[in-house]
Motif scaffolding. Structure first.
Motif, PDB file in Angstrom:
ATOM      1  N   HIS A  22     -17.450-169.748  77.710  1.00  0.00           N
ATOM      2  CA  HIS A  22     -18.272-169.517  78.898  1.00  0.00           C
ATOM      3  C   HIS A  22     -17.938-168.161  79.522  1.00  0.00           C
ATOM      4  CE1 HIS A  22     -20.275-170.068  82.716  1.00  0.00           C
ATOM      5  NE2 HIS A  22     -20.935-171.057  82.122  1.00  0.00           N
ATOM      6  N   PRO A  23     -18.965-167.315  79.765  1.00  0.00           N
ATOM      7  CA  PRO A  23     -18.670-165.952  80.236  1.00  0.00           C
ATOM      8  C   PRO A  23     -17.875-165.911  81.540  1.00  0.00           C
ATOM      9  CG  PRO A  23     -21.038-166.256  79.849  1.00  0.00           C
ATOM     10  CD  PRO A  23     -20.384-167.580  79.580  1.00  0.00           C
ATOM     11  N   SER A  24     -18.013-166.938  82.393  1.00  0.00           N
ATOM     12  CA  SER A  24     -17.329-166.856  83.691  1.00  0.00           C
ATOM     13  C   SER A  24     -15.827-167.108  83.559  1.00  0.00           C
ATOM     14  CB  SER A  24     -17.929-167.852  84.676  1.00  0.00           C
ATOM     15  OG  SER A  24     -17.558-169.156  84.309  1.00  0.00           O
ATOM     16  N   HIS A  25     -15.368-167.600  82.404  1.00  0.00           N
ATOM     17  CA  HIS A  25     -13.948-167.920  82.278  1.00  0.00           C
ATOM     18  C   HIS A  25     -13.110-166.753  81.769  1.00  0.00           C
ATOM     19  CE1 HIS A  25     -14.987-172.461  82.335  1.00  0.00           C
ATOM     20  NE2 HIS A  25     -15.001-171.904  83.523  1.00  0.00           N
ATOM     21  N   HIS A  26     -13.766-165.727  81.230  1.00  0.00           N
ATOM     22  CA  HIS A  26     -13.090-164.461  80.895  1.00  0.00           C
ATOM     23  C   HIS A  26     -11.830-164.653  80.057  1.00  0.00           C
ATOM     24  CE1 HIS A  26     -14.888-163.167  85.022  1.00  0.00           C
ATOM     25  NE2 HIS A  26     -15.805-163.228  84.072  1.00  0.00           N
ATOM     26  N   ARG A  42     -17.314-155.388  80.904  1.00  0.00           N
ATOM     27  CA  ARG A  42     -16.283-155.587  81.927  1.00  0.00           C
ATOM     28  C   ARG A  42     -15.110-154.659  81.628  1.00  0.00           C
ATOM     29  NH1 ARG A  42     -17.084-160.002  84.900  1.00  0.00           N
ATOM     30  NH2 ARG A  42     -18.468-161.558  84.018  1.00  0.00           N
ATOM     31  N   GLU A 102     -14.938-160.669  77.252  1.00  0.00           N
ATOM     32  CA  GLU A 102     -16.286-161.173  76.956  1.00  0.00           C
ATOM     33  C   GLU A 102     -16.348-161.445  75.454  1.00  0.00           C
ATOM     34  OE1 GLU A 102     -19.099-158.285  79.275  1.00  0.00           O
ATOM     35  OE2 GLU A 102     -17.286-157.296  78.592  1.00  0.00           O
ATOM     36  N   GLN A 161     -10.566-169.315  86.263  1.00  0.00           N
ATOM     37  CA  GLN A 161     -11.604-168.326  86.599  1.00  0.00           C
ATOM     38  C   GLN A 161     -10.874-167.045  86.943  1.00  0.00           C
ATOM     39  OE1 GLN A 161     -15.066-168.978  87.198  1.00  0.00           O
ATOM     40  NE2 GLN A 161     -14.964-171.117  86.640  1.00  0.00           N
ATOM     41  N   ALA A 213     -13.088-160.407  87.628  1.00  0.00           N
ATOM     42  CA  ALA A 213     -13.712-159.516  86.646  1.00  0.00           C
ATOM     43  C   ALA A 213     -12.782-158.377  86.271  1.00  0.00           C
ATOM     44  CB  ALA A 213     -15.017-158.976  87.202  1.00  0.00           C
TER      45      ALA A 213
END
Ligand code: URA
Length: 281
Positions: A148-152, A185, A216, A272, A275
């Motif tokens: 999932h992209p939000s978990h980096h 990012r 990413e 989380q 960024a």
């Protein structure tokens, strides 16, 4: 529940070679069964949601016999045999990252124990010519969370690139650059040693090894990042995926993850991160 000296039990059906089931702490049992990370399982226990043989167990040191005790969470029985499989492959070059290929190319499926662990699939993708860390699992929820992209989740690569990056180019990679599918990012970048390699016309060419960490998982991202500053990637190897490293695993071989690795993966997949990753050089 278990009192006294731990006695090993035989391997469970379909278990890993050499694996013995021993009396284990309840939170480890829950983590092994894929209920939650070990820390998350402790939370379930202290919240009074876990029962052993019908009795609520909140004591964190409690051990269970995986073959005899009935463990349930919120009334639903939890069994190790329904646990998921987690396998790490050191991918060699020359294999596509798919479990079947209509064009008949060699696939990573040939290199992992898919008969022993039906439903095994790769988490994300490495290019045909990329080597290194590739995770396989049957755990769709964990795979989804890791990607999932939000978990980096951090992925670190060693890339041999043509030429040497100027300090301005290095700053661009670190700060984030614009690719055709949008800005990247911030990335970690460390310039390592120089190495000469033969290009496609067999000319000796000066290259540089770069260690790059991205958070990413966009298609061919590392190659596109270096290509956009005119330093094409000649060789690419993934050193780590979140907390997972090869640890001496030879190329083309696989090993099951340890319980601690599965727990760390769960932790990484639920974190989380901001960024701008701190600690990136
Ligand atoms: N980035 C790439 O360009 N290729 C890979 O295989 C992985 C990351």
């Amino acid at each position: 529940m278990v009192q006294g000296t731990p006695t090993p039990y035989p391997p469970m059906p379909g278990g890993k070679p050499g694996e013995m089931l021993v009396p284990m702490r309840l939170q480890r049992y829950l983590a092994r069964a894929g209920v939650a990370s070990r820390r998350g399982s402790e939370g379930l226990m202290t919240a009074g949601r876990v029962r052993v043989n019908g009795q609520v167990v909140t004591e964190l040191g409690t051990k269970v016999n995986p073959l005899a005790d009935v463990v349930s969470v919120d009334g639903t029985p939890v069994s190790l045999e329904t646990g998921n499989a987690y396998v790490l492959l050191n991918k060699p070059a020359g294999y596509v990252t798919t479990m079947s290929d209509p064009q008949g190319r060699a696939t990573v499926a040939e290199l992992v124990p898919r008969d022993r662990y039906p439903g095994l699939f790769p988490v994300g993708r490495l290019d045909h010519d990329t080597t290194g860390v590739l995770l396989f699992t049957t755990d769709g929820d964990l795979a989804h969370a890791l990607l999932h992209p939000s978990h980096h989740v951090e992925k670190t690569y060693l890339a041999l690139v043509r030429g040497t990056l100027s300090s301005g180019e290095q700053a661009l990679v670190r700060a984030g650059m614009t690719l055709d599918d949008g800005p990247t990012r911030p990335a970690g970048l460390e310039q390592l040693e120089h190495e000469e390699y033969r290009d496609k016309s067999h000319h000796l060419t000066q290259g540089t090894w770069e260690r790059i960490t991205i958070t990413e998982g966009r298609k061919r991202q590392v190659k596109r990042m270096f290509m956009s500053i005119h330093h094409p990637v000649v060789r690419l190897h993934r050193e780590s995926f979140g907390p997972l490293v090869l640890g001496g695993l030879p190329q083309g071989e696989w090993r099951p993850l340890t319980d601690d690795e599965v727990t760390s993966l769960r932790d990484a997949s639920s974190r989380q991160t901001p960024a701008t990753t701190s600690g990136m050089r």
